[in-house]
Write a protein that holds these residues in place. Structure first.
Motif, PDB file in Angstrom:
ATOM      1  N   TRP A  55       1.393   5.937   3.577  1.00  0.00           N
ATOM      2  CA  TRP A  55       2.017   4.645   3.296  1.00  0.00           C
ATOM      3  C   TRP A  55       1.322   3.993   2.111  1.00  0.00           C
ATOM      4  CZ3 TRP A  55       5.541   1.362   6.243  1.00  0.00           C
ATOM      5  CH2 TRP A  55       6.209   2.051   7.269  1.00  0.00           C
ATOM      6  N   SER A  56       2.115   3.405   1.233  1.00  0.00           N
ATOM      7  CA  SER A  56       1.542   2.673   0.102  1.00  0.00           C
ATOM      8  C   SER A  56       1.234   1.230   0.481  1.00  0.00           C
ATOM      9  CB  SER A  56       2.503   2.697  -1.097  1.00  0.00           C
ATOM     10  OG  SER A  56       3.694   1.973  -0.810  1.00  0.00           O
ATOM     11  N   ARG A  57       1.748   0.785   1.621  1.00  0.00           N
ATOM     12  CA  ARG A  57       1.540  -0.573   2.116  1.00  0.00           C
ATOM     13  C   ARG A  57       1.100  -0.508   3.557  1.00  0.00           C
ATOM     14  NH1 ARG A  57       1.313  -3.666  -2.447  1.00  0.00           N
ATOM     15  NH2 ARG A  57       2.757  -2.697  -3.933  1.00  0.00           N
ATOM     16  N   ASP A  58       0.517  -1.589   4.042  1.00  0.00           N
ATOM     17  CA  ASP A  58       0.134  -1.671   5.441  1.00  0.00           C
ATOM     18  C   ASP A  58       1.402  -1.599   6.294  1.00  0.00           C
ATOM     19  OD1 ASP A  58      -0.712  -2.309   7.993  1.00  0.00           O
ATOM     20  OD2 ASP A  58      -1.660  -4.216   7.445  1.00  0.00           O
ATOM     21  N   PRO A  59       1.536  -0.583   7.141  1.00  0.00           N
ATOM     22  CA  PRO A  59       2.776  -0.462   7.928  1.00  0.00           C
ATOM     23  C   PRO A  59       2.997  -1.615   8.893  1.00  0.00           C
ATOM     24  CG  PRO A  59       1.146   1.143   8.655  1.00  0.00           C
ATOM     25  CD  PRO A  59       0.611   0.534   7.389  1.00  0.00           C
ATOM     26  N   TYR A  60       1.945  -2.376   9.169  1.00  0.00           N
ATOM     27  CA  TYR A  60       2.077  -3.521  10.072  1.00  0.00           C
ATOM     28  C   TYR A  60       1.740  -4.823   9.345  1.00  0.00           C
ATOM     29  CZ  TYR A  60       1.930   0.483  13.125  1.00  0.00           C
ATOM     30  OH  TYR A  60       2.184   1.720  13.690  1.00  0.00           O
ATOM     31  N   GLY A  61       1.951  -4.833   8.041  1.00  0.00           N
ATOM     32  CA  GLY A  61       1.650  -6.009   7.235  1.00  0.00           C
ATOM     33  C   GLY A  61       2.832  -6.912   6.973  1.00  0.00           C
ATOM     34  N   GLY A  62       4.047  -6.403   7.108  1.00  0.00           N
ATOM     35  CA  GLY A  62       5.228  -7.218   6.825  1.00  0.00           C
ATOM     36  C   GLY A  62       5.247  -7.733   5.399  1.00  0.00           C
TER      37      GLY A  62
END
Length: 510
Positions: free
Chosen positions: A136-143
């Motif tokens: 993932w390039s972003r936090d999967p639980y970051g919204g």
């Protein structure tokens, strides 16, 4: 000037506030915009806690609760508590239904109505599948919102839809709406696996979720080839179903300095190569045939439309297989359309070996076999696959529940496939059609089969019509990321999809 009706006044007010028709609907049908890549993306934006009526803010809050699991059930109580606070703030009663698994609950909010009709159930599962964080390039639980996109596990499946359902209903409640029936918002757990999902809920607490009709996840709002303009709105009235099988290869365990061309891993690799080339015949039951007939008229791609019409008009199995392959090749949503047309095989797991100096004696691959209602018989498919693998010196085993025989599993799959499709002569189906045509002018609508299974089965088994809906426009890339890496949803698509749900519910106001 002609006076505006109550609904007209409400819509005009929401449009002026940037949350209704004039904002997101126009955006959703605008020209193309290239997706924002991870490398070129702007810094993420975050949102403050809202009252629940902004679907994007609500979706962010949902995504920031890690409710993931790999089939044993998640931790959903904190998620449910967050939802409850928003409903209770407007006086809507809520309830948690605990399951035997600690901190894993079903959540219910009930908006009382006049009782003139049986309740409408809005179903949105709270759990999500787990992630491969390293991809993932972003936090999967970051919204996080990056450019036009909202990132997070469950943004598509199905916290995005859950936020659209909840935001639209809360908006009505805050406007003082009164409905002609109770509207129940359900966030069920264990939809992605686990023992305490919808079946457990219905078997043990049906009085809490009894309804005259229900809406869950399912039918897609597919984009044209530009990835943004709406092409086809479908409401699913039937699900596919599947079973899990294992391909098991055996060989001689020995030292890694003694390579063996007939090792278990080598045999498994050859067998999976054979299965990867397997193509089940194309089937065109009425529901699927009608869907593709409407799709041919909806697409702006003349080559794709021609291929579809050749498929629908094919006179024999050879022609159906040939033109079916052409339709899948030309589709901008190929995986969806392939799964509507035939039995499919998906490789979902593999295990072999336990130490680098040992050639193991066993290698196993997990294969998900998906079946089309009114298509191939599951027992016949399994027998055909076993014959296909007969020369590969492997076994195909069906994964059964404790104490369950293979034939009992196959009979269960047959029963699931035999569920009748939900009727299209209900007021809820008609209100979806009307709202879709209002919010997405010119879009074609059609009842459809869903390419996967959902929580709908226990209600359909009781004769309750259940319809499946993802209310936002999706391109092929968005659908591919569902259960995949960097799952994401267009922000404007979510807002417009929420407007669709709002207008559907508006029909029920008195």
């Amino acid at each position: 000037m002609t006076p505006l009706s109550r609904r007209g006044l409400l819509r005009a007010g929401m449009a002026g506030a940037g949350g209704g028709l004039l904002g997101p609907v126009a955006t959703a049908s605008a020209g193309t915009r290239a997706p924002v890549s991870g490398a070129a993306a702007a810094a993420p934006r975050t949102a403050t806690t809202g009252d629940g009526t902004d679907p994007v803010v609500l979706a962010q809050e949902m995504l920031r609760h890690d409710t993931s699991h790999t089939g044993a059930g998640g931790t959903t109580l904190p998620f449910a508590q967050m939802l409850a606070a928003k409903w209770q703030a407007v006086g809507v009663p809520t309830e948690f239904i605990p399951t035997p698994k600690a901190d894993n609950v079903h959540f219910i909010a009930r908006v009382g109505g006049s009782g003139a009709h049986p309740p409408l159930l809005l179903m949105s599962h709270s759990d999500v599948v787990t992630v491969e964080r390293e991809h993932w390039s972003r936090d999967p639980y970051g919204g996080e919102i990056v450019g036009d996109w909202l990132y997070g596990r469950g943004s598509v499946d199905m916290k995005g839809t859950g936020s659209a359902f909840m935001a639209a209903l809360l908006r009505h409640v805050r406007e003082g709406a009164r409905f002609d029936r109770d509207v129940i918002y359900l966030a069920d757990c264990d939809e992605e696996g686990g023992p305490y999902g919808a079946r457990w809920l219905v078997d043990n607490h049906y009085d809490k979720v009894a309804a005259g009709v229900a809406i869950s996840e399912g039918g897609w709002l597919l984009a044209q080839r530009d990835g943004v303009s709406p092409m086809l709105a479908s409401l699913s009235v039937r699900d596919r179903t599947s079973l899990l099988a294992q391909v098991v290869a055996s060989g001689t365990a020995t030292h890694s300095s003694h390579p063996d061309e007939e090792s278990a891993i080598s045999r498994l690799g050859h067998a999976l190569g054979v299965l990867s080339r397997y193509r089940a015949p194309v089937r065109l039951p009425r529901l699927v045939r009608d869907y593709f007939g409407v799709l041919a008229d909806a697409t702006h791609d003349p080559q794709f439309a021609t291929a579809i019409r050749r498929l629908v008009g094919a006179s024999g199995q050879r022609e159906r297989d040939r033109f079916g392959a052409e339709v899948v090749r030309l589709s901008s949503h190929p995986w969806i359309h392939n799964s509507l047309l035939r039995t499919t095989l998906s490789f979902v797991g593999q295990s072999a070996g336990y130490y680098s100096s040992i050639i193991p004696s066993t290698a196993v691959a997990d294969v998900r076999i998906g079946f089309v209602p009114d298509g191939d018989d599951p027992g016949t498919v399994v027998a055909d696959l076993r014959r296909l693998l007969g020369r590969q010196e492997v076994q195909l085993r069906l994964v059964t529940a404790a104490g369950q025989t293979e034939e009992e599993l196959l009979d269960r799959v047959r029963r699931d496939l035999g569920r009748p499709e939900s009727r299209t002569d209900t007021d809820v189906f008609r209100m979806w059609e009307a709202a879709a045509r209002e919010v997405y002018p010119g879009v074609r609508t059609v009842p459809s089969q869903f390419e996967a299974s959902t929580s709908a089965g226990p209600w359909r088994d009781r004769g309750i019509p259940v319809y499946g809906l993802y209310p936002y426009v999706v391109d092929g890339d968005t659908v591919t990321r569902m259960h995949g890496n960097d799952e994401r949803l267009r922000v404007d698509a979510l807002r417009t999809g929420t407007e669709l749900v709002y207008r559907m519910l508006d029909t029920l106001r008195i």
